[in-house]
Every structure is written in structure tokens, then in C-alpha cells.
Design an enzyme around this catalytic site. Structure first.
Site, mmCIF file in Angstrom:
data_model
loop_
_atom_site.group_PDB
_atom_site.id
_atom_site.type_symbol
_atom_site.label_atom_id
_atom_site.label_comp_id
_atom_site.label_asym_id
_atom_site.label_seq_id
_atom_site.Cartn_x
_atom_site.Cartn_y
_atom_site.Cartn_z
ATOM 1 N N THR A 115 0.834 -1.204 0.000
ATOM 2 C CA THR A 115 0.000 0.000 0.000
ATOM 3 C C THR A 115 0.867 1.252 0.000
ATOM 4 O O THR A 115 0.559 2.229 -0.705
ATOM 5 C CB THR A 115 -0.928 0.003 1.230
ATOM 6 O OG1 THR A 115 -1.714 -1.193 1.223
ATOM 7 C CG2 THR A 115 -1.852 1.202 1.213
ATOM 8 N N GLU B 80 13.956 -25.730 27.431
ATOM 9 C CA GLU B 80 14.540 -24.632 26.655
ATOM 10 C C GLU B 80 16.062 -24.695 26.646
ATOM 11 O O GLU B 80 16.694 -24.350 25.643
ATOM 12 C CB GLU B 80 14.061 -23.286 27.213
ATOM 13 C CG GLU B 80 12.557 -23.076 27.177
ATOM 14 C CD GLU B 80 11.953 -23.265 25.793
ATOM 15 O OE1 GLU B 80 12.656 -23.023 24.791
ATOM 16 O OE2 GLU B 80 10.774 -23.667 25.707
#
Length: 507
Positions: A115, A335
Site C-alpha cells: 500500500t 529450553e
């Protein structure tokens, strides 16, 4: 004037009829029906109550956006400028006998600046600019979409004539809504809308004044009707892709201009950490970092604010979910498994390990890609699969089993194992999945994953001291920086101990 007369006369007539004791109920009902029909027709025709044209929904207020304001996308901007030059250099076009381009299709992921490029195009050519989204043309009433297409082309011509401009640009976002492939069966309303768009594009002539250029944007080029894509309609198909590292840094600098950045903020490093981010996401990173600084009433925006902003844009806002101590410990082990494998296969790749819940994740490892990669070897894919498997394997080693937290990791690992097979890098050789049994593919994918699971176990079993020390920091502070984590690895002198067994693929 007409409204004033009606507003004055109607009450007077009603009072007069009441004075004569006439039952005005039927008259009021009839008037309400007529009024409703009139208002509905007025809206469809684009007219107001008094029959005057209402303010267009398509005319966009003039902006000062230039191509220089759009970071990256140099190739896309160059191609678009060349197409726009056909609106400016008319004498050259006539000299070479070139047919002017009628349409430009911008394709690419959301948030990459399609855009913005259309608005910059209007300023580059000093053209009248009107814009609409595909959804504005889809209505339940027959013929409304086609009528609005005609209005759109008429509006841009009127606006150009009013402003003394000799060219106009129409921008249609989400064009796949009205330009989707036709099935050749029952005529649908948006088929009529598409047909009208094709008719209007065919009507754009080389001698028209003002000359019209249609720019459209889509995330799904594969959904568009072939009649729309052929030469003579959308002549140029320009890919507005995700920015590379250099472009990401440029975008960050544009959006950080005028903001009070701390002296130690390194936009180049942030650009490196944000691989795969779109221009819109990078703008959001800068904005969110400023919000974090304002929330803390800090005079400047620090690297820590940018780190929080990257996490928020990537993973979502922090959640209020409070995990149990045992759950936190398990997430930390999971993790750390990812982080240790990541540092072994790609040294310097871990940016941060955290237990802070964001989005659907109870914890995560933020990777720091050392370079943008678009092609992957078998070795690189296997290493990434090992990183994905590291969390589940760490849970197996320290808890004797896996948890549901590995679900997404396994999905990614399976996808990459399938990629190895489809790319002809497995023991099956060069294959087409439709020509071999699914059981063969399943067995080969299983073999790849089992081999990599074993390698991952071998690596993680060497790091008991690092697990213990890192786990203590994570449980206390909930965050472990990549630099601290790497320093712990070096202090244990375990990084070089893996040279006895290579991590690359075997054969």
C-alpha cells in the site's frame, strides 16, 4: 433548499390532517416505505438525501510518502518506477511505439509495504489517487459491485480533471476477493464485478487523457483468474517480498529517526535478530520499544526495550499464567536443551533463554540468525532438526519422558525431515511423493528422526554442569542472556569436547 421545504411542509400537513380528524396512519406507513426505498437507492447510486453526490469513499487524502521513505525493496521500487515512467515520459513512449502499461500487480506477504508503494507511486507521477479494497465491491445486491467499479474509474478521471493532472492511479487492495478464479458454473455476483473490471481495463487507451494506471495488491496470486493476469491487463507482476538484513536495518533507521535512542542501541544487531520480519513488524518493534521506555519513564530507548519489543512482536504479549515450580523447572530444562544444541551446531546463535510466558509459550529460546538463509543443505536441515528435538530429549534425560510442550517442535522436525526426502537428499534418492508408497516415506522420515534423536542425546549428555548452573539462573531471574550462556559453556570447556563425533549428517 428542498430539505428545508420538506421539513417545514410535512409537519404542517400532518397537523392539518389531524385537525380534520383524518386517520394519518396509512399515510405515515406509506411515506416510511417510500423514504426507505429512496435512501437505499440513494446510497447505491452514491447520492445523498437531496440528490447531490456524497464524498467518495475511494479518494485518499494526499500524503507526502515518497519511495525514499520505504525501506528496502530496491528491486521492487525500481520495477514500479519503470512502469510509472510510462505515465510521465509520454513523448518517449510515442517515439518507440510502446503500448502503455495498464496494470501493475504487487504480490507478497502481508506488511511488506504494498500500500505504501502505491501511495508513493501517486506522488512520483503527480497523479490523482483513489483506493479501495476488494471487499468494498462485494455486496448481496445484484449489480452493485460492477456499478462501484464503474464509479471508481469515473472518480479518478474526475479527480484528475479537477486537479489539473494528466494521469490517475487506482489502487485496489485484496484484489483476490473480486478477482478470484471463476468456476464456469452459475454466474455469481462477484463474477459480474470481475467482468466489469476487465471491461474497464480493456477500455484504458493509450491516447486517454487523463491516462489511468491500475495498481492492485494481493497475498494470494495463485487465487487470481487467468484473464486478469494476462498481458494487456496486469502487464507487470512485482514481488514485494520480506526484507533482507540490509533492508531491515534501513527500515529500522527510518522508523527510529527522531526517537531518543540510547548510545548503545545497535540497529544492525536488531536487524540481524529479526530475520523473517516484515516492514510492518519492524515498525511495530520500534514503536513497542518506545512504549516500553515510556512505561518505565526512561529518558532513552535502550537495547533492553528493543529486546522486549522483539519478543512481543514475535511471541505476543506477556501472559499472567503462573506455572508451578516443577513446571517452571521442566520448561527451563526443555529450553536449555534447545539452547545447548543450537550453540553446538551454530555457535553464537542463542540471543536469549527465558521462562517468561508469552502467547501460548511458557518459555522460549530467541535465536540470533548469523545470516539470512534461503537455501538449505542436508547438513543445515539436520542441524535445525536437532535444535527442534533438543527440548524433548532434555526432558527425556532429566525426567525420563516427554511432555505436550514438544508438540510444535515435533511438527517442525517432521516438516524438515519431509523436506529432506522431497529434495532428494535422503536414501530414497530423487523421488516424487505421488509415485512411491506413503509407508516408504514414513519409514525414511522415521529413520532420519531416530538417527538425529540419538545424536542429540549424545550431545546433551555431555552438558550436566551447564544444565545445573543455567537452570539455577533461569529459575531465579527467568532470563538468561546469550552472552552469559556462552560464557558458561566456555568456562566448562565443553564446546571443543564434541570434536570426537561430528554433528553433520552421516553419509
Amino acid at each position: 433548499m428542498v430539505k428545508e421545504i420538506l421539513f417545514g411542509a410535512v409537519p404542517a400537513v400532518i397537523v392539518f390532517l389531524l385537525f380534520l380528524k383524518v386517520n394519518i396512519g396509512p399515510f405515515l406507513l406509506f411515506a416510511a416505505v417510500l423514504g426507505g426505498i429512496y435512501v437505499l437507492l440513494s446510497r447505491q447510486a452514491g447520492t445523498g438525501f437531496a440528490g447531490k453526490a456524497t464524498r467518495s469513499r475511494h479518494i485518499v487524502p494526499k500524503t507526502n510518502i515518497q519511495f525514499s521513505d520505504i525501506g528496502g525493496q530496491e528491486r521492487a521500487k525500481r520495477e514500479l518506477k519503470e512502469a510509472l515512467d510510462f505515465l510521465i515520459k509520454k513523448d518517449k513512449i510515442r517515439h518507440y511505439g510502446i503500448r502503455p502499461i495498464k496494470g501493475v500487480l504487487l504480490t507478497g506477504p502481508p506488511g511488506t509495504g504494498k500500500t505504501l508503494m502505491a501511495k508513493a507511486a501517486a506522488n512520483y507521477t503527480n497523479s490523482a489517487f483513489v483506493a479501495a479494497s476488494g471487499s468494498q465491491f462485494v455486496e448481496m445486491y445484484v449489480g452493485v459491485g460492477a456499478q462501484r467499479i464503474r464509479e471508481l474509474f469515473r472518480e479518478v478521471k474526475q479527480l484528475a480533471e479537477k486537479n489539473g493532472q494528466d494521469s490517475g492511479i487506482i489502487f485496489i487492495d485484496e484484489i483476490e476477493v473480486i478477482g478470484g478464479k471463476r468456476d464456469g458454473q452459475q454466474q455469481r455476483e462477484y463474477d459480474q464485478t470481475l467482468n466489469q473490471l476487465l471491461t474497464e481495463m480493456d477500455g484504458i487507451g493509450s491516447t486517454d487523457n487523463p491516462r489511468i494506471l491500475l495498481i492492485a495488491a494481493t497475498n494470494r496470486k495463485d487465487m487470481l483468474d487467468p484473464a486478469l493476469l494476462r498481458p494487456g491487463r496486469f502487464d507487470r507482476h512485482i514481488v514485494v517480498d520480506l526484507p533482507d538484513r540490509k533492508a531491515r536495518e534501513q527500515i529500522l533507521r527510518i522508523h527510529a529517526a527522531g526517537k531518543p535512542l540510547a548510545d548503545d542501541v545497535d540497529l544492525e544487531k536488531i536487524a540481524q535478530e529479526t530475520f523473517g520480519f516484515s516492514g510492518a513488524q519492524l515498525e511495530s518493534v520500534v514503536n513497542e520499544a518506545a512504549i516500553y521506555a515510556m512505561r518505565e519513564q526512561s529518558e532513552t530507548i535502550s537495547p533492553r526495550h528493543f529486546a522486549l519489543a522483539v519478543d512481543k512482536v514475535m511471541m505476543g504479549e506477556q501472559t499472567d499464567r503462573e506455572a508451578t515450580v516443577e513446571e517452571k523447572r521442566r520448561v527451563a530444562i526443555h529450553e536449555l536443551g534447545h539452547a545447548i544444541i543450537s550453540e553446538q551446531v551454530r555457535p553464537g546463535s542463542v540471543s536469549q533463554v527465558t521462562l517468561t510466558p508469552r502467547g501460548q509459550a511458557l518459555g522460549y529460546v530467541r535465536q540470533n540468525p548469523l545470516e539470512d538463509r534461503y537455501l538449505y543443505t542436508k547438513e543445515a536441515l539436520e542441524q535445525q532438526i536437532m535444535v527442534c528435538l533438543g527440548g524433548a530429549v532434555a526432558e527425556e534425560i532429566y525426567y525420563g519422558g516427554r511432555s505436550t510442550g514438544s508438540k510444535n517442535d515435533f511438527e517442525q522436525a517432521l516438516a524438515m525431515a519431509h523436506e529432506i526426502v522431497q529434495s532428494g537428499m535422503s536414501r530414497l534418492g530423487i523421488v516424487h511423493l505421488s509415485y512411491i508408497a506413503k509407508s516408504q516415506v514414513h519409514e525414511e522420515v522415521n529413520r532420519i528422526l531416530e538417527e538425529l534423536l540419538e545424536r542429540t542425546r549424545w550431545v546433551l549428555r555431555q552438558f550436566d554442569p551447564v544444565f545445573a548452573n543455567s537452570l539455577q539462573i533461569l529459575l531465579e531471574k527467568e532470563v538468561l542472556s546469550g552472552d552469559v550462556f556462552r560464557r558458561m559453556l566456555h568456562e566448562q570447556q565443553l564446546v571443543g569436547s564434541l570434536s570426537a563425533q561430528p554433528l553433520a549428517g552421516r553419509g
